[in-house]
Enzyme design. Structure first.
Site, PDB file in Angstrom:
ATOM      1  N   ASP A  30      20.545 -23.539 -15.178  1.00  0.00           N
ATOM      2  CA  ASP A  30      20.189 -24.842 -14.611  1.00  0.00           C
ATOM      3  C   ASP A  30      20.974 -25.059 -13.313  1.00  0.00           C
ATOM      4  OD1 ASP A  30      18.973 -27.716 -16.018  1.00  0.00           O
ATOM      5  OD2 ASP A  30      20.245 -27.879 -14.240  1.00  0.00           O
ATOM      6  N   ILE A  31      20.318 -25.657 -12.328  1.00  0.00           N
ATOM      7  CA  ILE A  31      20.943 -25.877 -11.021  1.00  0.00           C
ATOM      8  C   ILE A  31      21.988 -26.992 -11.067  1.00  0.00           C
ATOM      9  CG2 ILE A  31      19.379 -27.628 -10.033  1.00  0.00           C
ATOM     10  CD1 ILE A  31      19.144 -25.795  -7.547  1.00  0.00           C
ATOM     11  N   ASN A  84      13.598 -32.294 -23.377  1.00  0.00           N
ATOM     12  CA  ASN A  84      13.295 -33.645 -22.904  1.00  0.00           C
ATOM     13  C   ASN A  84      11.788 -33.720 -22.658  1.00  0.00           C
ATOM     14  OD1 ASN A  84      16.038 -34.279 -22.893  1.00  0.00           O
ATOM     15  ND2 ASN A  84      16.299 -33.544 -20.801  1.00  0.00           N
ATOM     16  N   GLY A  90      13.228 -38.459 -20.737  1.00  0.00           N
ATOM     17  CA  GLY A  90      14.000 -38.082 -19.552  1.00  0.00           C
ATOM     18  C   GLY A  90      13.537 -36.790 -18.903  1.00  0.00           C
ATOM     19  N   GLN A  91      12.271 -36.420 -19.120  1.00  0.00           N
ATOM     20  CA  GLN A  91      11.759 -35.186 -18.508  1.00  0.00           C
ATOM     21  C   GLN A  91      11.509 -35.416 -17.022  1.00  0.00           C
ATOM     22  OE1 GLN A  91       8.118 -33.721 -20.287  1.00  0.00           O
ATOM     23  NE2 GLN A  91       8.215 -31.772 -19.185  1.00  0.00           N
ATOM     24  N   SER A  92      12.151 -34.601 -16.187  1.00  0.00           N
ATOM     25  CA  SER A  92      11.965 -34.761 -14.741  1.00  0.00           C
ATOM     26  C   SER A  92      11.107 -33.656 -14.139  1.00  0.00           C
ATOM     27  CB  SER A  92      13.327 -34.817 -14.033  1.00  0.00           C
ATOM     28  OG  SER A  92      14.026 -33.612 -14.216  1.00  0.00           O
ATOM     29  N   HIS A  97      10.279 -26.958 -20.762  1.00  0.00           N
ATOM     30  CA  HIS A  97      11.525 -26.185 -20.664  1.00  0.00           C
ATOM     31  C   HIS A  97      12.465 -26.614 -21.774  1.00  0.00           C
ATOM     32  CE1 HIS A  97      11.775 -29.764 -18.099  1.00  0.00           C
ATOM     33  NE2 HIS A  97      13.062 -29.838 -18.410  1.00  0.00           N
ATOM     34  N   HIS A  99      16.357 -26.860 -22.656  1.00  0.00           N
ATOM     35  CA  HIS A  99      17.750 -26.768 -22.212  1.00  0.00           C
ATOM     36  C   HIS A  99      18.550 -26.097 -23.326  1.00  0.00           C
ATOM     37  CE1 HIS A  99      17.590 -29.800 -18.847  1.00  0.00           C
ATOM     38  NE2 HIS A  99      16.551 -30.225 -19.541  1.00  0.00           N
TER      39      HIS A  99
HETATM   40  P1  DGP Z   1      14.621 -32.364 -17.331  1.00  0.00           P
HETATM   41  O1  DGP Z   1      15.327 -33.536 -16.740  1.00  0.00           O
HETATM   42  O2  DGP Z   1      14.804 -32.260 -18.826  1.00  0.00           O
HETATM   43  O3  DGP Z   1      13.182 -32.266 -16.897  1.00  0.00           O
HETATM   44  O4  DGP Z   1      15.369 -31.094 -16.747  1.00  0.00           O
HETATM   45  C1  DGP Z   1      15.051 -30.484 -15.538  1.00  0.00           C
HETATM   46  C2  DGP Z   1      16.206 -29.605 -15.196  1.00  0.00           C
HETATM   47  O5  DGP Z   1      15.780 -28.684 -14.217  1.00  0.00           O
HETATM   48  C3  DGP Z   1      17.423 -30.330 -14.621  1.00  0.00           C
HETATM   49  O6  DGP Z   1      18.535 -30.157 -15.472  1.00  0.00           O
HETATM   50  C4  DGP Z   1      17.670 -29.670 -13.274  1.00  0.00           C
HETATM   51  C5  DGP Z   1      16.837 -28.402 -13.358  1.00  0.00           C
HETATM   52  N1  DGP Z   1      16.247 -27.990 -12.101  1.00  0.00           N
HETATM   53  C6  DGP Z   1      15.439 -28.723 -11.301  1.00  0.00           C
HETATM   54  N2  DGP Z   1      15.061 -28.011 -10.233  1.00  0.00           N
HETATM   55  C7  DGP Z   1      15.655 -26.791 -10.369  1.00  0.00           C
HETATM   56  C8  DGP Z   1      15.639 -25.609  -9.562  1.00  0.00           C
HETATM   57  O7  DGP Z   1      15.019 -25.524  -8.497  1.00  0.00           O
HETATM   58  N3  DGP Z   1      16.363 -24.556 -10.014  1.00  0.00           N
HETATM   59  C9  DGP Z   1      17.072 -24.610 -11.193  1.00  0.00           C
HETATM   60  N4  DGP Z   1      17.744 -23.526 -11.556  1.00  0.00           N
HETATM   61  N5  DGP Z   1      17.090 -25.702 -11.980  1.00  0.00           N
HETATM   62  C10 DGP Z   1      16.398 -26.775 -11.555  1.00  0.00           C
END
Ligand code: DGP
Length: 111
Positions: A30-31, A84, A90-92, A97, A99
């Site tokens: 995760d970023i 999420n 809280g899904q963004s 995916h 976590h």
């Molecule tokens: P959620 O909020 O549950 O939808 O989690 C989305 C996650 O995705 C969040 O923890 C940050 C991660 N994320 C978003 N964009 C990127 C990206 O471009 N690269 C990576 N590695 N993670 C990302």
């Protein structure tokens, strides 16, 4: 081709820190890590969320998760898997995916 950010990561159009990959699944870091180990498990095929994903793909995600937790060693002390889902969840990113968080003690309940 769609504009989904995780589809682009799955296609290699956006770089990611890969932990594990097979024909169907990609596991990458995760970023915005919320724990010493914070991985995301995604199917390469697009599904918006867990309610839309077929059972075979969900099984493949869990199988890849088990490999990834063994590879990173967080299986020994424990870890947490979270999906999420939707606005209240809280899904963004609207590409299913999982976590996978580990490497520290995690609190419960989440906020
Ligand atoms: P959620 O909020 O549950 O939808 O989690 C989305 C996650 O995705 C969040 O923890 C940050 C991660 N994320 C978003 N964009 C990127 C990206 O471009 N690269 C990576 N590695 N993670 C990302």
């Amino acid at each position: 081709m769609n504009d989904c950010i995780f589809c682009k990561i799955a296609r290699g159009e956006i770089p990611s820190s890969k932990v594990y990959e097979n024909e169907k699944i990609l596991v990458f870091n995760d970023i915005e890590p919320q724990a010493p180990v914070h991985m995301l498990v995604i199917p390469k095929k697009h599904f918006d969320n867990v309610t839309e994903c077929d059972n075979e793909t969900l099984c493949a995600m869990f199988d890849a998760m088990r490999t990834a937790v063994r590879n990173t060693g967080i299986d020994k002390d424990g870890f947490r898997c979270v999906m999420n889902t939707g606005e209240n969840g809280g899904q963004s990113v609207n590409h299913i995916h999982m976590h996978v968080l580990g490497g520290r003690s995690l609190q419960w309940p989440p906020g």
